[in-house]
Scaffold this motif. Structure first.
Motif, PDB file in Angstrom:
ATOM      1  N   THR A 199      -1.119   0.245 -21.009  1.00 36.14           N
ATOM      2  CA  THR A 199      -0.381   1.434 -21.422  1.00 36.14           C
ATOM      3  C   THR A 199      -1.312   2.645 -21.350  1.00 36.14           C
ATOM      4  O   THR A 199      -2.414   2.616 -21.909  1.00 36.14           O
ATOM      5  CB  THR A 199       0.146   1.261 -22.861  1.00 36.14           C
ATOM      6  OG1 THR A 199       1.033   0.140 -22.884  1.00 36.14           O
ATOM      7  CG2 THR A 199       0.908   2.508 -23.311  1.00 36.14           C
ATOM      8  N   ILE A 200      -0.851   3.679 -20.635  1.00 36.54           N
ATOM      9  CA  ILE A 200      -1.695   4.833 -20.339  1.00 36.54           C
ATOM     10  C   ILE A 200      -0.889   6.113 -20.609  1.00 36.54           C
ATOM     11  O   ILE A 200       0.287   6.179 -20.259  1.00 36.54           O
ATOM     12  CB  ILE A 200      -2.086   4.823 -18.829  1.00 36.54           C
ATOM     13  CG1 ILE A 200      -2.843   3.545 -18.465  1.00 36.54           C
ATOM     14  CG2 ILE A 200      -2.899   6.060 -18.470  1.00 36.54           C
ATOM     15  CD1 ILE A 200      -4.257   3.498 -18.984  1.00 36.54           C
ATOM     16  N   PRO A 201      -1.518   7.135 -21.201  1.00 40.91           N
ATOM     17  CA  PRO A 201      -0.831   8.423 -21.299  1.00 40.91           C
ATOM     18  C   PRO A 201      -0.453   8.906 -19.894  1.00 40.91           C
ATOM     19  O   PRO A 201      -1.257   8.800 -18.968  1.00 40.91           O
ATOM     20  CB  PRO A 201      -1.883   9.347 -21.924  1.00 40.91           C
ATOM     21  CG  PRO A 201      -2.847   8.442 -22.616  1.00 40.91           C
ATOM     22  CD  PRO A 201      -2.859   7.168 -21.805  1.00 40.91           C
ATOM     23  N   ARG A 202       0.759   9.427 -19.767  1.00 34.19           N
ATOM     24  CA  ARG A 202       1.234   9.807 -18.434  1.00 34.19           C
ATOM     25  C   ARG A 202       0.341  10.819 -17.743  1.00 34.19           C
ATOM     26  O   ARG A 202       0.200  10.799 -16.522  1.00 34.19           O
ATOM     27  CB  ARG A 202       2.649  10.361 -18.530  1.00 34.19           C
ATOM     28  CG  ARG A 202       3.660   9.250 -18.590  1.00 34.19           C
ATOM     29  CD  ARG A 202       5.042   9.779 -18.309  1.00 34.19           C
ATOM     30  NE  ARG A 202       6.006   8.932 -18.988  1.00 34.19           N
ATOM     31  CZ  ARG A 202       7.293   9.180 -19.047  1.00 34.19           C
ATOM     32  NH1 ARG A 202       7.775  10.271 -18.481  1.00 34.19           N
ATOM     33  NH2 ARG A 202       8.100   8.366 -19.666  1.00 34.19           N
ATOM     34  N   GLY A 242       0.789  -1.223   0.000  1.00 35.17           N
ATOM     35  CA  GLY A 242       0.000   0.000   0.000  1.00 35.17           C
ATOM     36  C   GLY A 242       0.824   1.279   0.000  1.00 35.17           C
ATOM     37  O   GLY A 242       0.259   2.370  -0.011  1.00 35.17           O
ATOM     38  N   GLY A 243       2.141   1.164  -0.008  1.00 38.25           N
ATOM     39  CA  GLY A 243       2.996   2.342  -0.040  1.00 38.25           C
ATOM     40  C   GLY A 243       2.883   3.116  -1.343  1.00 38.25           C
ATOM     41  O   GLY A 243       3.117   4.317  -1.386  1.00 38.25           O
ATOM     42  N   VAL A 244       2.533   2.425  -2.410  1.00 34.38           N
ATOM     43  CA  VAL A 244       2.300   3.064  -3.708  1.00 34.38           C
ATOM     44  C   VAL A 244       0.847   2.802  -4.101  1.00 34.38           C
ATOM     45  O   VAL A 244       0.396   1.647  -4.126  1.00 34.38           O
ATOM     46  CB  VAL A 244       3.233   2.503  -4.805  1.00 34.38           C
ATOM     47  CG1 VAL A 244       2.994   3.229  -6.129  1.00 34.38           C
ATOM     48  CG2 VAL A 244       4.696   2.612  -4.386  1.00 34.38           C
ATOM     49  N   ARG A 245       0.123   3.888  -4.377  1.00 31.92           N
ATOM     50  CA  ARG A 245      -1.254   3.799  -4.865  1.00 31.92           C
ATOM     51  C   ARG A 245      -1.414   4.749  -6.041  1.00 31.92           C
ATOM     52  O   ARG A 245      -0.849   5.841  -6.036  1.00 31.92           O
ATOM     53  CB  ARG A 245      -2.257   4.197  -3.764  1.00 31.92           C
ATOM     54  CG  ARG A 245      -2.352   3.214  -2.595  1.00 31.92           C
ATOM     55  CD  ARG A 245      -2.979   1.888  -2.962  1.00 31.92           C
ATOM     56  NE  ARG A 245      -4.302   2.073  -3.558  1.00 31.92           N
ATOM     57  CZ  ARG A 245      -4.982   1.072  -4.168  1.00 31.92           C
ATOM     58  NH1 ARG A 245      -4.470  -0.141  -4.247  1.00 31.92           N
ATOM     59  NH2 ARG A 245      -6.162   1.308  -4.691  1.00 31.92           N
ATOM     60  N   TYR A 246      -2.148   4.318  -7.045  1.00 30.35           N
ATOM     61  CA  TYR A 246      -2.331   5.172  -8.220  1.00 30.35           C
ATOM     62  C   TYR A 246      -3.756   5.065  -8.742  1.00 30.35           C
ATOM     63  O   TYR A 246      -4.507   4.133  -8.404  1.00 30.35           O
ATOM     64  CB  TYR A 246      -1.326   4.788  -9.313  1.00 30.35           C
ATOM     65  CG  TYR A 246      -1.493   3.371  -9.826  1.00 30.35           C
ATOM     66  CD1 TYR A 246      -2.440   3.070 -10.794  1.00 30.35           C
ATOM     67  CD2 TYR A 246      -0.726   2.333  -9.318  1.00 30.35           C
ATOM     68  CE1 TYR A 246      -2.624   1.778 -11.235  1.00 30.35           C
ATOM     69  CE2 TYR A 246      -0.892   1.038  -9.760  1.00 30.35           C
ATOM     70  CZ  TYR A 246      -1.837   0.761 -10.718  1.00 30.35           C
ATOM     71  OH  TYR A 246      -2.030  -0.529 -11.143  1.00 30.35           O
ATOM     72  N   ARG A 247      -4.099   6.037  -9.577  1.00 27.15           N
ATOM     73  CA  ARG A 247      -5.376   6.073 -10.293  1.00 27.15           C
ATOM     74  C   ARG A 247      -5.092   6.282 -11.766  1.00 27.15           C
ATOM     75  O   ARG A 247      -4.162   7.008 -12.120  1.00 27.15           O
ATOM     76  CB  ARG A 247      -6.215   7.275  -9.841  1.00 27.15           C
ATOM     77  CG  ARG A 247      -7.093   7.040  -8.665  1.00 27.15           C
ATOM     78  CD  ARG A 247      -7.806   8.339  -8.307  1.00 27.15           C
ATOM     79  NE  ARG A 247      -6.878   9.318  -7.754  1.00 27.15           N
ATOM     80  CZ  ARG A 247      -7.021  10.643  -7.898  1.00 27.15           C
ATOM     81  NH1 ARG A 247      -8.032  11.140  -8.597  1.00 27.15           N
ATOM     82  NH2 ARG A 247      -6.146  11.462  -7.356  1.00 27.15           N
ATOM     83  N   VAL A 248      -5.892   5.664 -12.589  1.00 25.25           N
ATOM     84  CA  VAL A 248      -5.777   5.822 -14.031  1.00 25.25           C
ATOM     85  C   VAL A 248      -7.089   6.424 -14.504  1.00 25.25           C
ATOM     86  O   VAL A 248      -8.154   5.858 -14.275  1.00 25.25           O
ATOM     87  CB  VAL A 248      -5.528   4.449 -14.689  1.00 25.25           C
ATOM     88  CG1 VAL A 248      -5.705   4.541 -16.183  1.00 25.25           C
ATOM     89  CG2 VAL A 248      -4.151   3.935 -14.334  1.00 25.25           C
ATOM     90  N   THR A 249      -7.005   7.585 -15.151  1.00 27.41           N
ATOM     91  CA  THR A 249      -8.236   8.292 -15.506  1.00 27.41           C
ATOM     92  C   THR A 249      -8.604   8.127 -16.972  1.00 27.41           C
ATOM     93  O   THR A 249      -9.483   8.810 -17.477  1.00 27.41           O
ATOM     94  CB  THR A 249      -8.115   9.794 -15.183  1.00 27.41           C
ATOM     95  OG1 THR A 249      -7.019  10.339 -15.916  1.00 27.41           O
ATOM     96  CG2 THR A 249      -7.870  10.011 -13.700  1.00 27.41           C
ATOM     97  N   GLU A 250      -7.906   7.234 -17.643  1.00 22.27           N
ATOM     98  CA  GLU A 250      -8.256   6.929 -19.031  1.00 22.27           C
ATOM     99  C   GLU A 250      -8.251   5.417 -19.191  1.00 22.27           C
ATOM    100  O   GLU A 250      -7.335   4.749 -18.732  1.00 22.27           O
ATOM    101  CB  GLU A 250      -7.235   7.570 -19.984  1.00 22.27           C
ATOM    102  CG  GLU A 250      -7.636   7.502 -21.433  1.00 22.27           C
ATOM    103  CD  GLU A 250      -6.740   8.388 -22.303  1.00 22.27           C
ATOM    104  OE1 GLU A 250      -6.158   7.865 -23.252  1.00 22.27           O
ATOM    105  OE2 GLU A 250      -6.628   9.594 -21.996  1.00 22.27           O
ATOM    106  N   ARG A 251      -9.275   4.915 -19.849  1.00 26.77           N
ATOM    107  CA  ARG A 251      -9.396   3.464 -19.946  1.00 26.77           C
ATOM    108  C   ARG A 251      -8.417   2.906 -20.990  1.00 26.77           C
ATOM    109  O   ARG A 251      -8.395   3.364 -22.131  1.00 26.77           O
ATOM    110  CB  ARG A 251     -10.829   3.099 -20.327  1.00 26.77           C
ATOM    111  CG  ARG A 251     -11.078   1.624 -20.181  1.00 26.77           C
ATOM    112  CD  ARG A 251     -12.527   1.290 -19.874  1.00 26.77           C
ATOM    113  NE  ARG A 251     -12.616  -0.141 -19.636  1.00 26.77           N
ATOM    114  CZ  ARG A 251     -12.369  -0.711 -18.472  1.00 26.77           C
ATOM    115  NH1 ARG A 251     -12.065   0.023 -17.436  1.00 26.77           N
ATOM    116  NH2 ARG A 251     -12.449  -2.023 -18.335  1.00 26.77           N
ATOM    117  N   PRO A 252      -7.619   1.894 -20.615  1.00 23.51           N
ATOM    118  CA  PRO A 252      -6.682   1.304 -21.590  1.00 23.51           C
ATOM    119  C   PRO A 252      -7.415   0.385 -22.563  1.00 23.51           C
ATOM    120  O   PRO A 252      -8.531  -0.057 -22.301  1.00 23.51           O
ATOM    121  CB  PRO A 252      -5.724   0.509 -20.717  1.00 23.51           C
ATOM    122  CG  PRO A 252      -6.522   0.149 -19.512  1.00 23.51           C
ATOM    123  CD  PRO A 252      -7.498   1.274 -19.287  1.00 23.51           C
TER     124      PRO A 252
END
Ligand SMILES: [Zn+2]
Ligand SMILES: [Zn+2]
Length: 137
Positions: free
Chosen positions: A47-50, A14-24
């Motif tokens: 693969t997601i745009p940064r 849980g030290g790293v958490r992220y969200r992706v706001t564009e569907r791959p």
């Protein structure tokens, strides 16, 4: 799922958490030797745009320069393999196994199969590329 928070994920501790706001488009399995060592097996990536990736927690995020043109991100506390980032690229590859379930994604193709290990077979009928494949549009 809303457009603003399509997928979430993180490392084992849980030290790293992220969200992706564009569907791959889906998941690509990379069988190259570097991915195999980094993941302990082949690498499964989205693969997601940064600019569509928000890292909410990164206290334990560390980067390893795995080649002259790329770095790999991992959690320095729990060891989870998380990211592949090509120098100067506008895209970030994220290890699909670090995504929270359910993802609703499917696997699209296999790349770098010329370098795959000898202890498993690829028999799912999906597209295979000896080296890399073009990024999804
Ligand atoms: Zn961790
Ligand atoms: Zn690879």
């Amino acid at each position: 799922m809303s457009d603003k928070e399509v997928l979430t994920g993180g490392c084992l501790c849980g030290g790293v958490r992220y969200r992706v706001t564009e569907r791959p488009m889906g998941v690509v399995n990379c069988h190259c030797g570097q991915c195999r060592r980094f993941h302990g097996h082949f690498g499964a990536y989205i693969t997601i745009p940064r600019e569509a990736v928000v890292i909410d927690a990164q206290d334990t995020l560390s980067w390893y320069r795995s080649s002259a043109k790329a770095q790999r991100g991992f959690c320095a506390r729990c060891g989870s393999s998380l990211f592949w980032k090509g120098d100067g690229e506008a895209l970030l590859d994220i290890a699909a196994g670090s995504l929270d379930q359910p993802t609703g994604l499917t696997t699209l193709r296999h790349i770098h199969v010329a370098d795959k290990a000898d202890y498993y077979a690829i028999d799912d009928g999906l597209e295979r590329f000896p080296q890399g494949a073009p990024e999804p549009p």
